[in-house]
Structures are given as C-alpha cells and as structure tokens.
Design a protein around this motif. Sequence first.
Motif, PDB file in Angstrom:
ATOM      1  N   ARG A 311       0.826  -1.211   0.000  1.00  0.00           N
ATOM      2  CA  ARG A 311       0.000   0.000   0.000  1.00  0.00           C
ATOM      3  C   ARG A 311       0.855   1.254   0.000  1.00  0.00           C
ATOM      4  O   ARG A 311       0.592   2.214  -0.725  1.00  0.00           O
ATOM      5  CB  ARG A 311      -0.931  -0.012   1.209  1.00  0.00           C
ATOM      6  N   ARG A 312       1.916   1.272   0.826  1.00  0.00           N
ATOM      7  CA  ARG A 312       2.837   2.424   0.880  1.00  0.00           C
ATOM      8  C   ARG A 312       3.528   2.629  -0.461  1.00  0.00           C
ATOM      9  O   ARG A 312       3.675   3.763  -0.939  1.00  0.00           O
ATOM     10  CB  ARG A 312       3.873   2.213   1.981  1.00  0.00           C
ATOM     11  N   ALA A 313       3.945   1.547  -1.072  1.00  0.00           N
ATOM     12  CA  ALA A 313       4.611   1.645  -2.374  1.00  0.00           C
ATOM     13  C   ALA A 313       3.678   2.214  -3.426  1.00  0.00           C
ATOM     14  O   ALA A 313       4.070   3.026  -4.273  1.00  0.00           O
ATOM     15  CB  ALA A 313       5.126   0.275  -2.802  1.00  0.00           C
ATOM     16  N   GLU A 314       2.425   1.793  -3.358  1.00  0.00           N
ATOM     17  CA  GLU A 314       1.445   2.294  -4.322  1.00  0.00           C
ATOM     18  C   GLU A 314       1.190   3.779  -4.117  1.00  0.00           C
ATOM     19  O   GLU A 314       1.048   4.537  -5.079  1.00  0.00           O
ATOM     20  CB  GLU A 314       0.144   1.507  -4.173  1.00  0.00           C
ATOM     21  N   ASP A 315       1.167   4.223  -2.873  1.00  0.00           N
ATOM     22  CA  ASP A 315       0.958   5.642  -2.582  1.00  0.00           C
ATOM     23  C   ASP A 315       2.124   6.496  -3.086  1.00  0.00           C
ATOM     24  O   ASP A 315       1.948   7.675  -3.403  1.00  0.00           O
ATOM     25  CB  ASP A 315       0.782   5.855  -1.074  1.00  0.00           C
ATOM     26  N   LEU A 316       3.309   5.898  -3.125  1.00  0.00           N
ATOM     27  CA  LEU A 316       4.494   6.634  -3.566  1.00  0.00           C
ATOM     28  C   LEU A 316       4.706   6.550  -5.070  1.00  0.00           C
ATOM     29  O   LEU A 316       5.609   7.172  -5.611  1.00  0.00           O
ATOM     30  CB  LEU A 316       5.748   6.100  -2.853  1.00  0.00           C
ATOM     31  N   SER A 317       3.879   5.778  -5.739  1.00  0.00           N
ATOM     32  CA  SER A 317       3.980   5.643  -7.183  1.00  0.00           C
ATOM     33  C   SER A 317       3.154   6.720  -7.867  1.00  0.00           C
ATOM     34  O   SER A 317       1.995   6.934  -7.512  1.00  0.00           O
ATOM     35  CB  SER A 317       3.474   4.262  -7.617  1.00  0.00           C
ATOM     36  N   PRO A 318       3.725   7.450  -8.833  1.00  0.00           N
ATOM     37  CA  PRO A 318       2.965   8.520  -9.494  1.00  0.00           C
ATOM     38  C   PRO A 318       1.880   7.973 -10.404  1.00  0.00           C
ATOM     39  O   PRO A 318       1.982   6.854 -10.928  1.00  0.00           O
ATOM     40  CB  PRO A 318       4.041   9.261 -10.299  1.00  0.00           C
ATOM     41  N   CYS A 319       0.867   8.772 -10.589  1.00  0.00           N
ATOM     42  CA  CYS A 319      -0.199   8.441 -11.531  1.00  0.00           C
ATOM     43  C   CYS A 319       0.387   8.392 -12.938  1.00  0.00           C
ATOM     44  O   CYS A 319       1.124   9.288 -13.354  1.00  0.00           O
ATOM     45  CB  CYS A 319      -1.296   9.506 -11.452  1.00  0.00           C
ATOM     46  N   TRP A 320       0.060   7.344 -13.688  1.00  0.00           N
ATOM     47  CA  TRP A 320       0.605   7.200 -15.029  1.00  0.00           C
ATOM     48  C   TRP A 320      -0.024   8.165 -16.025  1.00  0.00           C
ATOM     49  O   TRP A 320       0.399   8.255 -17.161  1.00  0.00           O
ATOM     50  CB  TRP A 320       0.399   5.762 -15.520  1.00  0.00           C
TER      51      TRP A 320
END
Length: 417
Positions: A311-320
């Motif tokens: 979940r944390r990794a997903e939050d730190l991933s930018p919107c494509w």
Amino acid sequence: MINDGVLADGNAGEKMKGGCLGDGSNWRVWAVIDELETNGLSASTPDEEFTTITSRVVCVLKQWANEFAGLQTWQSLLNKNALLHEVEESIVALHLFQTWLDKRNSKSPVTLVDVCCGKGITSLLASFLFRRELYQVVALDKNASINWHHIKAANMIAANGRPRIMIWGDTNLHEIDALVERLGAIGTTLAFIGIHLCKNLSPAAVGLANNLLGVCDFLLLAPCCLPRQARNYAKFKYGPVEGQRFASFVIPVRIHESEEDRKLRLEANARRANAKRRFANMPCILCDEIHPIKKCSLLPCDESERFEIFRRAEDLSPCWRCGELGHKKEQCQKGQDSAKPRLVLPPTVEMDVATIEKEKSLFEGYCNLLAKSIQLTDVKVIDVGMVNSAASLNNSANHDNWNAERKSIYIVAVASD
C-alpha cells in the motif's frame, strides 16, 4: 574529473634535465613573444587599438616564459602548436572586455566566465591582467579530461593578489537550466567570453546569456565552424543534392524566461517524467534497488505487513496519466486530453539561415543573424580583419570555404547600466 570550485594543490614541478622538455628555451612561447613584439597582431584593424593590451599580454607571456618554460606542468600550454593563434584571439577578446570594464558605471564585482575554455589561455591571461577588476574566473568545458595542470599551478602561486580560476569540468553548455541556476548562485555580475564555439555551442551560449539577463552584463562570442543548419543551407543554395531541400535551416535559440515560468516548466516536465515511469522501474522502498516491490528479498513473511508495504509503495507511485502522487490512473481526475502530461518547452526564437541570402558571405550572415537573437541592450558584430590560415588561402571568404572568417568576426553584447 575536476569538481566545481576545486583549486587543487597543483605542483609547478621541476625542470626536466636531459629530457624532451629541457630548459624551455626552445618552447613556442618565446616565438610568440617575438612575433607579437615585432609584428603585433595579424589584424587589419588599426594597430593602435590593440597596442596597449598586446603590450600587457606580452609582459605576462614573458613572466610565464621566464618562470615556467621547462616546467612539465606548463608544457601543454606554453609549447602548444596553436599558442600564437589562441593568444591573438584572446588579445582581441580581452581588449573588448577591457573597453566594457572601463565604461562601466557600476563597480560591483565581476566574475568572468570562459565558456568552452579549452586549455584556458583566456582564463589565465584575464586572471593576470585584471587583478583588481575581477572577483574570480570560471573556466568551464564539457571535456573533463583536459590537462589543466598549468591552471592549478597558477592558482598556487603565492602573494599574487590575482583572482582565482575555478575549473568547471564536465559542464555541458546545452544544459541551460542547470547552468542558469549554478551561475546565478555565484552572486556577482557575470561576463561571458566564448572563443571558437563550434556549431551549436554559440547559439547555446546566447541562450544562456539571455536567460541570465540582469546578471550577465557582457557577452563576447567568436563563433567557429557553422552549425548543421547553416551548412545545410549552403549545400542547398550552392550545390543542391537529392533530398537536401528537406533539410532544416532553422536554429532555435533560447530567450529569456522568468524564474517563475522556469520553475513551472520544470515542475510540469518532472510530472511528465513521473507519468512515463512504471512501477517496476522505480526504486524499491525497502532496498532502493530497481525492481518490483513484490520481488524484493526483504519483504516480511507476515501477510499484513506485506500488504501495508504494498500500500505504501502504491501511494508513492505517481499516476501514469498526470504524474502526481496520491492516486492511480483509474482515479485520475485531470482534464488533460493526452495520455500523459505534454512536454513544456522553453521559449525560443527561431533563426532562419535562409534569410541571409543577400549577405556577402555565409559566415558573416550567420554571425549577424545570431547577434539579432541576443537580448542584451547593445549588440555589435565586429570584423577585426584577423588573418586566418584558411582565409589566407582564399583572398576573401567564398562559398567553398564557409568558415574562412571564423578568426576575424566577434560578436559583442553589453547591458546598459
């Protein structure tokens, strides 16, 4: 690689005995001194215009020859084949620089930037000639492997009161945004001198000066070989080849951009870069290596802990789609009409080389066109009539030798006080 601001503890070395360097009595610097004292500059401009600066340069050369000829540290400069050629060009540039210094109303400190400095002959001469006028000299060049030992040695000469020469190796002139920030941080008035800037380096130097308006108050350029677009035009006009009509004749030159506009552009392009990245190509939040988080060897065994990490990794991933953090592409509410943010380009002016058709020579026409893109107040194109070995083979610049005037024409631009 030479780091920013590194002065180095260069050693002047000892004169080699019985070696190829000898005592330095046969080094080319002595022939250069003799030529300048006997014949002055190889220029058609009245000699008296350059008499003072030439005499001062000769005095500096004599000092170098007497103190450093025979020292291995100075061999690559004082015994180089093109020394006379480079000294003459520096004399013209430094005379024009001196003229600007004398007319300045402001007495604020000045940093001289030797753009694409090569061996740094202009930097060295300026540091010896303008002890009181200069705060420092910045010698920048993309090639970080140049032998600058003579500059390091000169910086170590004690009790001289000279401005230091800061070596900026591995510096790409085309990376204007980074250079604007780096040079602007110096905190003094800037003066640019660029001698023998090949191809698109001259337009890049103009773009840099334009983006430092209010900081850079002096720009001198001596363009060298013509950019590809100008050569395309020459080939098309004077000897068209199949397909040549489709070649570009336009050279983009950066123009002034406010600090706020630059910040917004860089932020927009950073979001674009984020949008182009994929989760698998981002640093892992556990080990900082590039791989999908689900393949990290440091993942805990506990299922709930693993879920929290995902979940944390997903939050730190930018919107494509928009490049911003905090949501997925499916949740993106940006109203853009493209799959990712558009690339925001800096403002430019287009120089169309095809407009110089009526100029007497291609090189002079290119210099006049380049001068029009400079945003400083007072811009002049000066032909000093310097003898060029290429031009001497062709009594005048012609269509077979497009670069014949490259040692003769200087572009000078200054800001009003």
